[in-house]
Design a protein around this motif. Structure first.
Motif, mmCIF file in Angstrom:
data_model
loop_
_atom_site.group_PDB
_atom_site.id
_atom_site.type_symbol
_atom_site.label_atom_id
_atom_site.label_comp_id
_atom_site.label_asym_id
_atom_site.label_seq_id
_atom_site.Cartn_x
_atom_site.Cartn_y
_atom_site.Cartn_z
ATOM 1 N N VAL A 1 0.805 -1.216 0.000
ATOM 2 C CA VAL A 1 0.000 0.000 0.000
ATOM 3 C C VAL A 1 0.841 1.271 0.000
ATOM 4 C CG1 VAL A 1 -1.990 -1.099 1.082
ATOM 5 C CG2 VAL A 1 -0.206 -0.080 2.522
ATOM 6 N N ASP A 2 2.144 1.134 0.268
ATOM 7 C CA ASP A 2 3.001 2.320 0.279
ATOM 8 C C ASP A 2 4.447 1.883 0.078
ATOM 9 O OD1 ASP A 2 3.744 4.989 0.471
ATOM 10 O OD2 ASP A 2 3.930 4.948 2.652
ATOM 11 N N THR A 3 5.197 2.683 -0.666
ATOM 12 C CA THR A 3 6.616 2.394 -0.903
ATOM 13 C C THR A 3 7.469 3.616 -0.610
ATOM 14 O OG1 THR A 3 6.277 2.881 -3.264
ATOM 15 C CG2 THR A 3 6.209 0.560 -2.596
ATOM 16 N N THR A 4 6.990 4.493 0.278
ATOM 17 C CA THR A 4 7.748 5.672 0.680
ATOM 18 C C THR A 4 8.737 5.296 1.776
ATOM 19 O OG1 THR A 4 5.836 7.071 0.196
ATOM 20 C CG2 THR A 4 7.600 8.035 1.515
ATOM 21 N N LEU A 5 10.005 5.330 1.478
ATOM 22 C CA LEU A 5 11.088 4.999 2.411
ATOM 23 C C LEU A 5 11.215 3.508 2.697
ATOM 24 C CD1 LEU A 5 10.777 7.886 5.031
ATOM 25 C CD2 LEU A 5 12.170 7.816 2.963
ATOM 26 N N SER A 6 10.092 2.783 2.676
ATOM 27 C CA SER A 6 10.118 1.345 2.924
ATOM 28 C C SER A 6 8.907 0.734 2.216
ATOM 29 C CB SER A 6 10.056 1.043 4.428
ATOM 30 O OG SER A 6 8.798 1.440 4.955
ATOM 31 N N THR A 7 8.739 -0.586 2.386
ATOM 32 C CA THR A 7 7.583 -1.253 1.795
ATOM 33 C C THR A 7 6.573 -1.558 2.892
ATOM 34 O OG1 THR A 7 8.844 -2.221 -0.024
ATOM 35 C CG2 THR A 7 6.787 -3.309 0.571
ATOM 36 N N ALA A 8 5.342 -1.088 2.695
ATOM 37 C CA ALA A 8 4.264 -1.309 3.655
ATOM 38 C C ALA A 8 3.168 -2.144 3.003
ATOM 39 C CB ALA A 8 3.686 0.022 4.140
ATOM 40 N N ILE A 9 2.642 -3.089 3.765
ATOM 41 C CA ILE A 9 1.517 -3.899 3.298
ATOM 42 C C ILE A 9 0.304 -3.601 4.160
ATOM 43 C CG2 ILE A 9 2.928 -5.738 2.294
ATOM 44 C CD1 ILE A 9 2.558 -7.350 4.846
ATOM 45 N N THR B 1 -5.563 -1.756 8.128
ATOM 46 C CA THR B 1 -4.405 -2.039 8.978
ATOM 47 C C THR B 1 -3.168 -2.177 8.107
ATOM 48 O OG1 THR B 1 -5.795 -3.219 10.560
ATOM 49 C CG2 THR B 1 -3.421 -3.633 10.661
ATOM 50 N N THR B 2 -2.093 -1.531 8.496
ATOM 51 C CA THR B 2 -0.862 -1.580 7.704
ATOM 52 C C THR B 2 0.337 -1.910 8.583
ATOM 53 O OG1 THR B 2 -0.366 0.788 7.965
ATOM 54 C CG2 THR B 2 -1.759 0.147 6.089
ATOM 55 N N VAL B 3 1.341 -2.501 7.961
ATOM 56 C CA VAL B 3 2.627 -2.756 8.608
ATOM 57 C C VAL B 3 3.709 -2.354 7.621
ATOM 58 C CG1 VAL B 3 4.198 -4.464 9.572
ATOM 59 C CG2 VAL B 3 1.753 -4.643 10.015
ATOM 60 N N SER B 4 4.635 -1.519 8.060
ATOM 61 C CA SER B 4 5.683 -1.034 7.161
ATOM 62 C C SER B 4 7.022 -1.707 7.449
ATOM 63 C CB SER B 4 5.821 0.487 7.292
ATOM 64 O OG SER B 4 6.246 0.831 8.602
ATOM 65 N N THR B 5 7.963 -1.456 6.554
ATOM 66 C CA THR B 5 9.336 -1.966 6.649
ATOM 67 C C THR B 5 9.356 -3.490 6.746
ATOM 68 O OG1 THR B 5 9.759 0.050 7.955
ATOM 69 C CG2 THR B 5 11.605 -1.426 7.622
ATOM 70 N N VAL B 6 8.616 -4.138 5.872
ATOM 71 C CA VAL B 6 8.579 -5.603 5.871
ATOM 72 C C VAL B 6 9.742 -6.200 5.089
ATOM 73 C CG1 VAL B 6 6.067 -5.615 6.097
ATOM 74 C CG2 VAL B 6 7.098 -5.754 3.813
ATOM 75 N N GLU B 7 10.458 -5.387 4.309
ATOM 76 C CA GLU B 7 11.419 -5.931 3.347
ATOM 77 C C GLU B 7 12.616 -6.633 3.971
ATOM 78 O OE1 GLU B 7 12.218 -1.458 3.820
ATOM 79 O OE2 GLU B 7 10.456 -2.756 3.538
ATOM 80 N N HIS B 8 13.112 -6.137 5.116
ATOM 81 C CA HIS B 8 14.291 -6.766 5.716
ATOM 82 C C HIS B 8 13.966 -8.154 6.276
ATOM 83 C CE1 HIS B 8 15.972 -2.443 6.527
ATOM 84 N NE2 HIS B 8 15.835 -2.717 5.245
ATOM 85 N N LEU B 9 12.785 -8.301 6.875
ATOM 86 C CA LEU B 9 12.358 -9.605 7.370
ATOM 87 C C LEU B 9 12.046 -10.543 6.207
ATOM 88 C CD1 LEU B 9 11.581 -11.525 9.630
ATOM 89 C CD2 LEU B 9 9.337 -10.412 9.739
ATOM 90 N N MET B 10 11.389 -10.034 5.175
ATOM 91 C CA MET B 10 11.075 -10.863 4.006
ATOM 92 C C MET B 10 12.349 -11.326 3.309
ATOM 93 S SD MET B 10 7.846 -11.294 4.012
ATOM 94 C CE MET B 10 7.779 -12.151 2.438
ATOM 95 N N ALA B 11 13.379 -10.491 3.297
ATOM 96 C CA ALA B 11 14.656 -10.890 2.687
ATOM 97 C C ALA B 11 15.277 -12.040 3.475
ATOM 98 C CB ALA B 11 15.616 -9.706 2.631
ATOM 99 N N ALA B 12 15.163 -12.003 4.803
ATOM 100 C CA ALA B 12 15.680 -13.092 5.628
ATOM 101 C C ALA B 12 14.931 -14.383 5.335
ATOM 102 C CB ALA B 12 15.566 -12.728 7.106
#
Length: 256
Positions: free
Chosen positions: A9-17, A23-34
């Motif tokens: 839903v947003d890609t400003t500074l990080s990726t948010a779903i 309901t949203t959660v941002s900065t998922v990319e570092h955990l998803m990369a792991a």
């Protein structure tokens, strides 16, 4: 919230779903990369805040905690998305592409008008056993004038030298310096791996990014999935890696 590209839903500074309830959660990319690097494709993430903890700005602590909890091979066939036709998105000098290839290989280049960062490029293979050590330890970074602008706008208030590399015009402000000479482009590749993990299945192909960020990564994934002739679902037998889940629960990771 399903961790898939169509819930971004947003890609400003990080990726948010987010979900239909808002309901949203941002900065998922570092955990998803792991998850992606460790071959985990079955996990439930429970979180009591609106953002995944940034920790040290990399995926290293996630990797350590997940490996400590242990992995479990599932008695289920593993599927993958094989890219069979090139898909490319461009926006000025920004470019992101998904191309046919064996395994999952990545190329990334950046070009900053800053003498500390400048031009950097790197190639890697996600299936290389050293990927987690060589790429996923790279920390997020920002320019000092950018972070001052973000603070003025009420953003990134938790940002500090503990969770990001901060670059001034001529120097790195972090006392410990860089973990790698090319840490900047390594982190951009880390971000791409996390963003592309939102495909829902492992990818078989090649990703190429040039000056791309979270928005371009999501755009190229959406473009791929929108073209049904560009991909196919296949058994993932050639990697000899079955579906994997977490064996137990992760211990809580302190915010500090």
């Amino acid at each position: 919230i399903p961790a898939t590209f169509d819930h971004v839903v947003d890609t400003t500074l990080s990726t948010a779903i987010g979900n239909a309830a808002g309901t949203t959660v941002s900065t998922v990319e570092h955990l998803m990369a792991a998850f992606s690097s460790l071959g985990i494709d079955n996990a439930l993430v429970e979180i009591d805040g609106a953002e995944v903890p940034v920790l040290d700005g990399s995926s290293e602590i996630f990797i350590e905690k997940i490996e400590a909890a242990g992995l479990e091979k599932l008695d289920a066939p593993r599927k993958a998305i094989r890219i069979v036709k090139p898909v490319v998105v461009e926006d000025g000098a920004k470019r992101a592409a998904l191309l046919p290839a064996e395994g999952f290989k990545l190329f990334f280049e950046i070009d900053f008008d800053n003498e500390v960062i400048g031009h950097q490029e790197i190639e890697a293979d996600l299936r290389d056993p050293f990927f987690a050590e060589d790429i996923l330890r790279a920390r997020t970074f920002c320019l000092r004038h950018d972070i001052e602008a973000m603070w003025a706008a009420g953003l990134a208030k938790g940002g500090s030298l503990e969770n990001a590399v901060v670059v001034d015009k001529h120097a790195i402000l972090n006392e410990e310096g860089l973990r790698y000479d090319d840490e900047f482009v390594r982190h951009k590749m880390l971000d791409a791996v996390g963003d592309l993990a939102l495909s829902g299945l492992p990818l078989i192909g090649r990703y190429e990014g040039s000056r791309a960020g979270h928005a371009m990564n999501n755009r190229v994934l959406r473009a791929l999935m929108a073209d049904r002739s560009a991909w196919e679902i296949v058994d993932y037998a050639e990697t000899n890696r079955p579906a994997v889940s977490l064996r137990g629960e992760l211990t809580a990771i302190p915010a500090d």
